[in-house]
Each structure stands twice: as C-alpha cells, then as structure tokens.
Design an enzyme around this catalytic site. Structure first.
Site, PDB file in Angstrom:
ATOM      1  N   ASN A  31       0.895  -1.224   0.025  1.00 60.11           N
ATOM      2  CA  ASN A  31      -0.022   0.091   0.057  1.00 60.11           C
ATOM      3  C   ASN A  31       1.022   1.263  -0.102  1.00 60.11           C
ATOM      4  O   ASN A  31       0.189   2.267   0.102  1.00 60.11           O
ATOM      5  CB  ASN A  31      -0.853  -0.047   1.253  1.00 60.11           C
ATOM      6  CG  ASN A  31      -0.302  -0.114   2.405  1.00 60.11           C
ATOM      7  OD1 ASN A  31       0.955  -0.004   2.698  1.00 60.11           O
ATOM      8  ND2 ASN A  31      -1.042   0.170   3.590  1.00 60.11           N
ATOM      9  N   SER A  35       6.938   3.304   1.970  1.00 51.65           N
ATOM     10  CA  SER A  35       7.724   3.042   0.691  1.00 51.65           C
ATOM     11  C   SER A  35       7.342   3.866  -0.561  1.00 51.65           C
ATOM     12  O   SER A  35       6.273   4.550  -0.506  1.00 51.65           O
ATOM     13  CB  SER A  35       7.839   1.656   0.404  1.00 51.65           C
ATOM     14  OG  SER A  35       6.264   0.974   0.345  1.00 51.65           O
ATOM     15  N   SER A 123      11.145 -11.748  13.781  1.00 53.86           N
ATOM     16  CA  SER A 123      12.206 -10.941  14.072  1.00 53.86           C
ATOM     17  C   SER A 123      12.983 -11.322  15.561  1.00 53.86           C
ATOM     18  O   SER A 123      12.156 -11.993  16.325  1.00 53.86           O
ATOM     19  CB  SER A 123      11.895  -9.447  14.320  1.00 53.86           C
ATOM     20  OG  SER A 123      12.617  -8.760  15.364  1.00 53.86           O
ATOM     21  N   TYR A 148       4.969  -3.917  18.791  1.00 56.24           N
ATOM     22  CA  TYR A 148       5.542  -4.457  17.527  1.00 56.24           C
ATOM     23  C   TYR A 148       6.044  -5.488  17.663  1.00 56.24           C
ATOM     24  O   TYR A 148       5.714  -6.783  16.886  1.00 56.24           O
ATOM     25  CB  TYR A 148       6.738  -3.449  16.839  1.00 56.24           C
ATOM     26  CG  TYR A 148       7.557  -4.064  16.046  1.00 56.24           C
ATOM     27  CD1 TYR A 148       7.119  -4.211  14.611  1.00 56.24           C
ATOM     28  CD2 TYR A 148       8.651  -4.778  16.082  1.00 56.24           C
ATOM     29  CE1 TYR A 148       7.619  -4.976  13.687  1.00 56.24           C
ATOM     30  CE2 TYR A 148       9.675  -5.172  15.254  1.00 56.24           C
ATOM     31  CZ  TYR A 148       9.072  -5.430  13.852  1.00 56.24           C
ATOM     32  OH  TYR A 148       9.720  -5.964  12.958  1.00 56.24           O
ATOM     33  N   LYS A 152       4.691  -9.517  16.138  1.00 60.53           N
ATOM     34  CA  LYS A 152       5.646 -10.565  15.527  1.00 60.53           C
ATOM     35  C   LYS A 152       5.265 -12.122  16.226  1.00 60.53           C
ATOM     36  O   LYS A 152       5.250 -13.215  15.708  1.00 60.53           O
ATOM     37  CB  LYS A 152       7.004 -10.553  15.591  1.00 60.53           C
ATOM     38  CG  LYS A 152       7.398  -9.307  14.772  1.00 60.53           C
ATOM     39  CD  LYS A 152       7.323  -9.613  13.155  1.00 60.53           C
ATOM     40  CE  LYS A 152       7.328  -8.483  12.376  1.00 60.53           C
ATOM     41  NZ  LYS A 152       6.762  -8.739  11.060  1.00 60.53           N
ATOM     42  N   ASP A 294      15.884  -1.433  25.193  1.00 61.69           N
ATOM     43  CA  ASP A 294      17.125  -2.099  24.390  1.00 61.69           C
ATOM     44  C   ASP A 294      17.733  -3.027  25.310  1.00 61.69           C
ATOM     45  O   ASP A 294      17.743  -2.938  26.568  1.00 61.69           O
ATOM     46  CB  ASP A 294      18.221  -0.707  24.299  1.00 61.69           C
ATOM     47  CG  ASP A 294      18.059  -0.081  23.065  1.00 61.69           C
ATOM     48  OD1 ASP A 294      16.996  -0.382  22.324  1.00 61.69           O
ATOM     49  OD2 ASP A 294      18.732   0.561  22.328  1.00 61.69           O
TER      50      ASP A 294
END
Ligand code: NAD
Ligand code: UFG
Length: 337
Positions: A31, A35, A123, A148, A152, A294
C-alpha cells in the site's frame, strides 16, 4: 507465481530483485505506506524484468481474493507490516490491526484459495532479553516489551496453530537479526521516513550531512566497550536465506523456524568505526542515556539454517558498510530525488 507482500519496502525490494533474477514470476502487494513505487521501478530496471504491482492493503480481503483469483499463486512471501518500535508503543492498536489483522486476512484468503505455503518475516525481538548467547531457535519466546514485538509473536503463534490444525500447510518463520546494507548497485536501499530509528541509516545520514551527530544510546552495558552488541546481517544475504527457505517449504510440509543472522556480534562503536573507514568520513557522536527497551547483546546461533537450508551469511561488515555508503551517497534523499 509468488505473492510478495510489502515488496516495495526496504527488504521486500531486495527480495523482489532476487526473485526476478531467479526467474520467478511475482505479484507485489503493497500500500506504499512506508515506501515508494520508485523502488519497484529501480528493481525492474536492474533485473530487466517486470513484476505485477498491486497497490493495496493486506487487510482488504476483496483485494487479496482478487489476486488469488486472478493469478496462480504457489507461495506467499509476507513482508508487509509496520515496524517502528517507538511508534508501536504510542499506537498499539494500529500495529495490532495492521500486522495481526492484516496477516489474519492474508491467511484466510490463502486458505480460501488453497495456497498453503508462506514465508513470514519475523524478528529476533521475539526472544526478548535472552538468557543465553548466541540465541538458537530453541530459546523460548518471551513476552515482547513493545506492541511491535507482540505482533511478531502473535503471528508466529497463529501460523503454528494453522499448521497444527492442517498439516498440509508449509510455513517458514524467519527471525531476522539486524538487516543492514543495500544492493551493491547503489540503486536500491533503505529509505526511512523522517528520523531513522535504526543505527545504520542514522549513521549514513550523519555521513552525508543530513544530521549533525549520532546519539549513542548508553556506554555502560556489560559488553566489551559498553555499547550495545547486535548481529548485523547484509540484506542480500537475508533475502538469499528466503529463497533457500522457499525451496525448503516447497518440499517439506509443516512449521519451520530459522534464525537469519551471521552469528557474530558488533558494538555500536565498532559500527561507527567500520562506517568511517568504508566511507572515508568522520561520524561525530555523543553518548546519551540508554534507550528504553534496548538490551545489551543479541546475536544468532545460525547453525540450523546452515544445516537445513545450506545457507549462511557470506557478506562482511565491510561489505555492509560500503554498500550502505554507496546507496546513501548516490541517493542522499532516498527515492525522492
Ligand atoms: P519496510 O517498512 O521498508 O517495508 C514494509 C512494507 O510493507 C512497506 O513497503 C509498506 O508500505 C508495506 N505495508 C505495511 N503495511 C501494509 C499493509 N497493511 N498492506 C500492504 N502493504 C503494507 O520494512 P522492512 O524493513 O522492509 O521490513 C519488512 C518486514 O521485515 C516487516 O514485516 C518487518 O517487521 C520485518 N523485520 C524487519 C527488520 C528490520 O530491521 N528492517 C527486522 C526484523 C523484521
Ligand atoms: N543505537 C544507537 N543510536 C541510534 C540507533 C541505535 O546507539 O541512533 C544502538 C541501539 O541502542 C542498539 C544498536 O544501536 O544497541 C542497534 O539499534 P537498532 O535500532 O538499529 O536495532 P535494534 O536491535 O534495536 O532493533 C532492530 C529492529 C527491530 C527488531 C530488532 C531485532 O529495529 O525491529 O532489530 O530484529 F526487532
């Protein structure tokens, strides 16, 4: 024929090139949310081959059904998704809708048209903060700390249960470590919107003068220089891994999971030095607070993919840096120039 979702994106466009070069016929569904169609045009120019491009959404069942109805799709490579960790913590429902509902729609259309082969972009984030390094596929998934990562894990579990209920499916879940680099032509590469979240695109934008300096998130991790360690993998190695996984699932039913990484870790400061060397530039940096969520170190045990797929990452850190620099210096504004 292959259906490639997210084929206009960073990794998807490199995958498209590899597929066309390997003489696959490809329908791309994207879509263009993150990008540009320019990436498709460049891939077609590089390969001297054409794909079928459908601008549409994986959540749109009519669009999906019309693709499966019109084309004889043998397998799906599923890259479409939103991927910004920070944005996902602000807009979790958007991520659940796009990544989980979108994948669900895709699987329902596949089932309707009896297309039962899929390669899914997962991921290393599904491992959370691992107890052991390197991380093998045996390492249990742990509840991700951001929406996120949750998407996954959720899609992986959906795929597992689909195979459990119907063993005639063949599924490859590929857990990427840190994809970087670009095709060595410098014609396609990573073109993030706004401020890059990831290390390499940020460094590359400092090198071309678009950003003043890199902010290094923490230097007191328990690592050899105090900065975070990751397993950076060249995007061309990564997409070659997908071709091997695709071959495998054509011949082997069931649910399969592979890590796609190099097996080696590099620190943030290693990456800065390697980029400076490859680009002959200076990358000023400032150490700042750690980034929330992190972890200190993350690198793959990539033996399983080597043994079962006969695949391993072949490109070096120097290749990753030189190719990133070629892409960034030729296209300082990404696909918009
Ligand atoms: P990207 O954002 O460059 O590409 C994703 C593509 O999917 C984009 O072209 C976007 O427009 C498209 N898209 C998003 N939602 C869509 C929807 N609902 N319908 C149709 N198209 C849609 O990201 P990328 O780096 O190429 O990542 C590809 C996949 O790999 C993603 O699933 C991502 O989560 C996964 N992944 C990426 C990394 C990484 O570091 N880049 C690491 C692990 C996993
Ligand atoms: N870093 C900085 N400064 C920056 C950006 C990153 O110091 O401006 C550091 C991070 O703290 C980390 C390392 O560089 O130590 C790599 O960070 P990235 O954001 O490039 O990558 P992550 O490992 O955090 O995450 C990436 C993807 C995730 C994916 C994960 C595992 O962004 O989507 O790899 O595959 F889940």
């Amino acid at each position: 024929m292959i259906l490639l979702t997210g084929g206009a994106g960073y990794i998807g466009s490199h995958m498209l090139l590899k597929l066309l070069e390997s003489n696959h016929k490809v329908v791309v569904l994207d879509n263009l949310l993150n990008s540009s169609y320019e990436s498709i045009k460049r891939v077609e120019a590089l390969s001297n081959k054409q794909c079928i491009f459908v601008e549409g959404n994986i959540r749109d069942s009519e669009c999906l059904n019309s693709i499966f109805n019109k084309y004889n799709i043998d397998a799906v490579l599923h890259f479409a998704g939103l991927k910004a960790v920070g944005e996902s913590t602000e807009k979790p429902l958007l991520y659940f809708d796009n990544n989980i509902s979108g994948s669900l729609q895709l699987l329902m259309s596949m089932q309707k048209y009896s297309v039962k082969k899929i390669v899914f972009s997962s991921s290393a984030t599904v491992y959370g903060d691992p107890d052991e390094l390197p991380i093998s596929e045996e390492c249990p998934m742990s509840m991700p700390t951001n929406p996120y990562g949750y998407t996954k894990m959720a899609v992986e579990q959906m795929l597992m249960q689909v195979v459990e209920s119907d063993p005639t499916w063949s599924v490859a879940t590929l857990r990427y470590f840190n994809p970087v680099g670009a095709h060595d032509s410098g014609m396609i590469g990573e073109d993030p919107n706004g401020t890059p979240n990831n290390l390499l695109p940020y460094i590359a934008q400092v090198a071309v003068g678009k950003r003043d300096k890199l902010f290094v998130y923490g230097n007191d991790y328990a690592t050899y220089d105090g900065t975070g360690i990751r397993d950076y993998i060249h995007v061309m190695d990564l997409v070659e891994g997908h071709l091997s996984a695709l071959d495998y699932i054509v011949n082997n039913l069931g649910y399969h999971v592979w890590n796609l990484g190099t097996g080696s870790g590099h620190s943030v400061l290693d990456m800065v030095k390697a980029f400076e060397k490859a680009s002959n530039t200076n990358i000023p940096y400032q150490i700042v607070e750690k980034r929330a969520g992190d972890i200190a170190s993350c690198y793959a045990d990539a033996t399983k993919a080597h043994q079962q797929l006969n695949w391993f990452a072949q490109r070096s850190i120097e290749d990753m840096m030189e190719d990133t620099w070629r892409w960034q210096s030729k296209n300082p504004d990404g696909y918009t120039n």
